[in-house]
Design a protein around this motif. Structure first.
Motif, PDB file in Angstrom:
ATOM      1  N   LYS A 163      55.511  25.734  24.775  1.00 39.05           N
ATOM      2  CA  LYS A 163      56.233  26.601  23.841  1.00 39.05           C
ATOM      3  C   LYS A 163      56.798  25.775  22.686  1.00 39.05           C
ATOM      4  O   LYS A 163      57.276  24.663  22.868  1.00 39.05           O
ATOM      5  N   PRO A 174      49.975  33.995  18.078  1.00 39.21           N
ATOM      6  CA  PRO A 174      49.613  35.404  18.233  1.00 39.21           C
ATOM      7  C   PRO A 174      49.516  36.160  16.915  1.00 39.21           C
ATOM      8  O   PRO A 174      48.869  37.210  16.843  1.00 39.21           O
ATOM      9  N   PRO A 187      45.340  33.045  24.400  1.00 41.39           N
ATOM     10  CA  PRO A 187      46.329  32.100  24.928  1.00 41.39           C
ATOM     11  C   PRO A 187      46.018  31.748  26.372  1.00 41.39           C
ATOM     12  O   PRO A 187      45.645  32.618  27.173  1.00 41.39           O
ATOM     13  N   LEU A 208      43.869  38.516  26.620  1.00 38.50           N
ATOM     14  CA  LEU A 208      44.758  37.899  27.602  1.00 38.50           C
ATOM     15  C   LEU A 208      44.051  37.902  28.950  1.00 38.50           C
ATOM     16  O   LEU A 208      43.627  38.954  29.435  1.00 38.50           O
ATOM     17  N   CYS A 213      63.174  32.923  25.339  1.00 44.81           N
ATOM     18  CA  CYS A 213      61.807  33.177  25.801  1.00 44.81           C
ATOM     19  C   CYS A 213      61.419  32.153  26.858  1.00 44.81           C
ATOM     20  O   CYS A 213      60.953  31.058  26.536  1.00 44.81           O
ATOM     21  N   PHE A 273      53.769  32.566  27.087  1.00 46.29           N
ATOM     22  CA  PHE A 273      53.239  33.443  26.055  1.00 46.29           C
ATOM     23  C   PHE A 273      51.820  33.926  26.369  1.00 46.29           C
ATOM     24  O   PHE A 273      51.279  34.771  25.664  1.00 46.29           O
ATOM     25  N   SER A 274      51.224  33.380  27.431  1.00 49.48           N
ATOM     26  CA  SER A 274      49.900  33.836  27.840  1.00 49.48           C
ATOM     27  C   SER A 274      49.977  35.141  28.619  1.00 49.48           C
ATOM     28  O   SER A 274      48.950  35.772  28.879  1.00 49.48           O
ATOM     29  N   ASP A 287      51.374  39.139  28.885  1.00 54.09           N
ATOM     30  CA  ASP A 287      51.769  40.192  27.952  1.00 54.09           C
ATOM     31  C   ASP A 287      53.290  40.346  27.914  1.00 54.09           C
ATOM     32  O   ASP A 287      53.884  40.549  26.850  1.00 54.09           O
ATOM     33  N   GLN A 323      54.603  37.343  25.872  1.00 54.21           N
ATOM     34  CA  GLN A 323      54.304  37.450  24.451  1.00 54.21           C
ATOM     35  C   GLN A 323      55.158  38.521  23.795  1.00 54.21           C
ATOM     36  O   GLN A 323      55.603  38.377  22.645  1.00 54.21           O
ATOM     37  N   ASN A 324      55.425  39.598  24.519  1.00 58.53           N
ATOM     38  CA  ASN A 324      56.229  40.672  23.941  1.00 58.53           C
ATOM     39  C   ASN A 324      57.668  40.257  23.694  1.00 58.53           C
ATOM     40  O   ASN A 324      58.359  40.875  22.867  1.00 58.53           O
TER      41      ASN A 324
END
Length: 519
Positions: free
Chosen positions: A80, A88, A100, A173, A213, A217-218, A220, A223-224
């Motif tokens: 990260k 993204p 990702p 994803l 976070c 991030f891989s 969903d 990432q959201n």
């Protein structure tokens, strides 16, 4: 029947309304924020929305400079940081599709994702790239180091917002299935945009919020964290934490208001001695990736008195399906809640008809959050993505989850069980087949069965059963799996057996094994 999409004549070209929401290309998200307000904070310093938009344009311009065809896949396998946070958006702005990769995956799984996606670029840390052999990297896939992307963000020519259509592919994803290797879920610009709109709305996110976070991030869900906070004009703080104490320290130092996690993280956080003034800073905590137990709900409510608790249920194929409003958590702690905005959730019988109240049925997700299917896998797409039940107000394609739930008279849903053999551990969906294949690759192992068993901290832990005449097989399998599989897939125990129970047709009787080991 609702219309998923209608073009409005007074909108600019390329702007679309879907389910009552104006949808833009996902790379336009940063344009919504106040240019002067912070958008990203971290070890590299804080960046405003204006500064981050400029960095995004440069990163996208760098990606576009490789001259790949529109829709080519670009993978990232990085920790990260600013590059991971912007990929993204940057890949879609460059006309590419972002893939990702979970940093916890090992070289063999990464090789599968690269080959399956047809990735033309892989951006990774030097240490991770060095683990890949020449045979594991497709011949037309170029390897790039993360620092090259970071340099591009600080200089060079940038490109402006994209004109992508709402149904253009933006990301793939990869998620494990109940059998076989991970499969790529195809997400459009509209899927990502509406997911951000939905979550920002029901969480009540504002420009004053700061989201820590901690999830990859891989995923969903991970990432959201970025996209929904940016849609609301808030600030994100990406964190690769080593211990739960790192999370607590970040909440204190960064004035965090919003934290998303999975049950194992909440267990660890509730075991810490939180200063009241630090715990009191959190305004909302969200959970997915496994149900919260009643005792854990009570601990969270006591420890974080100022935080609204949002239990949620989702699946990558449709992003998120349900959430339980904080006001109902105390009275209905076992409930999955009801549909999130832009999702229609039906509970149906085998014939597709809607169940009666409290009658078990399959959860079916309809509406514009439904993904576009599995990448280059028509057979598995046809199994999961099927025409919506007749009762759907949306119609079109729906995701048939395979999860058994019931709906009470108030419309609240309750999880009963899974139809497939997936293991859900620490928020990770694990394919038993992938573990079994790795174990069976060890010489001397005749058969292997992986299953999930109840675990207070993980939800489920992996139990691996093997059949082998080699007395050293268990130790050799353990060493092999540690080398080939990520930590979250390692079995809690490996048990040798002389034989497995069989069904009448000679297959291993997994139901009998599940009863024997009391799942």
């Amino acid at each position: 029947m609702k219309s998923l999409e209608m073009e409005l004549s007074n909108l600019e070209p390329g702007r679309t309304v879907i389910d009552g929401v104006e949808v833009r290309p996902v790379d336009h998200l940063l344009l919504r924020g106040d240019p002067a307000r912070p958008a990203l904070d971290g070890r590299s310093g804080a960046q405003s929305y204006a500064e981050l938009e400029e960095a995004l344009g440069r990163l996208a311009g760098w990606l576009a400079g490789f001259g790949l065809e529109r829709g080519a896949r670009v993978a990232s396998w990085i920790a990260k940081g600013p590059v991971a946070a912007l990929m993204p958006l940057a890949a879609p702005r460059a006309g590419l599709v972002h893939v990702p990769i979970n940093p916890l995956l090992r070289h063999g799984q990464v090789a599968h994702i690269l080959a399956d996606s047809g990735a033309r670029l892989l951006i990774g840390t030097a240490a991770r790239l060095d683990t890949l052999t020449e045979a594991e990297v497709p011949g037309d896939c170029r390897l790039l180091r993360e620092e090259e992307a970071a340099c591009a963000m600080s200089g060079g020519e940038g490109i402006g917002p994209s004109d992508a259509g709402p149904h253009d592919l933006a990301a793939i994803l990869y998620t494990s299935g109940s059998t076989g290797k991970p499969k790529g879920v195809m997400l459009s610009h509209a899927n990502l945009w509406l997911g951000a709109v939905s979550v920002a709305a029901y969480l009540g996110l504002t420009p004053g919020d700061r989201t820590l976070c901690v999830l990859p991030f891989s995923f969903d869900y991970g990432q959201n964290q970025l996209l929904s906070t940016w849609f609301a004009g808030g600030c994100v703080y990406p964190l690769d934490y080593l211990t739960a104490r790192d999370v607590m320290k970040s909440v204190e130092r960064r004035d965090i208001t919003t934290l998303a996690g999975v049950p194992p993280l909440w267990v660890q956080l509730t075991e810490l001695n939180w200063p009241p003034e630090v715990a009191g800073r959190l305004r909302r905590i969200t959970n997915s990736g496994g149900a919260l137990t009643r005792p854990l709900v009570a601990k969270l409510r006591s420890l974080f008195p100022n935080a609204d608790l949002y239990p949620m249920y989702g699946l990558t194929e449709a992003f998120r399906s349900t959430y339980l409003p904080p006001a109902l958590v105390d009275s209905h702690p076992d409930s999955m809640g009801s549909a999130i905005p832009h999702a229609e959730i039906l509970v149906v019988r085998a014939d597709g008809s809607v169940t009666a109240d409290d009658e078990p049925g399959e959860l079916v997700h309809c509406g514009p959050l439904v993904a576009q299917g599995y990448w280059r896998d028509a057979a598995r797409t046809a199994e999961r993505f099927r025409p919506a039940p007749p009762a759907s107000s949306y119609g079109g394609t729906a995701v048939w989850s395979g999860d058994k739930v019931r709906r009470d008279a108030d419309g609240l849903l309750y999880f009963i069980g899974r139809d497939d053999a997936m293991i859900k551990s620490a928020g990770n969906r694990i394919s038993p087949t992938e573990i079994e294949e790795a174990a069976a690759a060890v010489p001397g192992v005749s058969e292997a069965v992986a299953m999930g068993v109840k675990d207070e901290r993980l939800g489920q832990a992996v139990l691996l059963l093997i059949r082998s005449a080699d007395p050293q097989a268990e130790a050799r399998v353990e060493a092999h799996l540690k080398a080939e599989l990520p930590n979250f897939m390692h079995p809690r125990a490996i048990v040798g057996r002389e034989d497995f129970p069989r069904t009448p047709n000679g297959k291993i009787d997994r139901v009998a094994l599940a009863k024997e080991y009391d799942q």
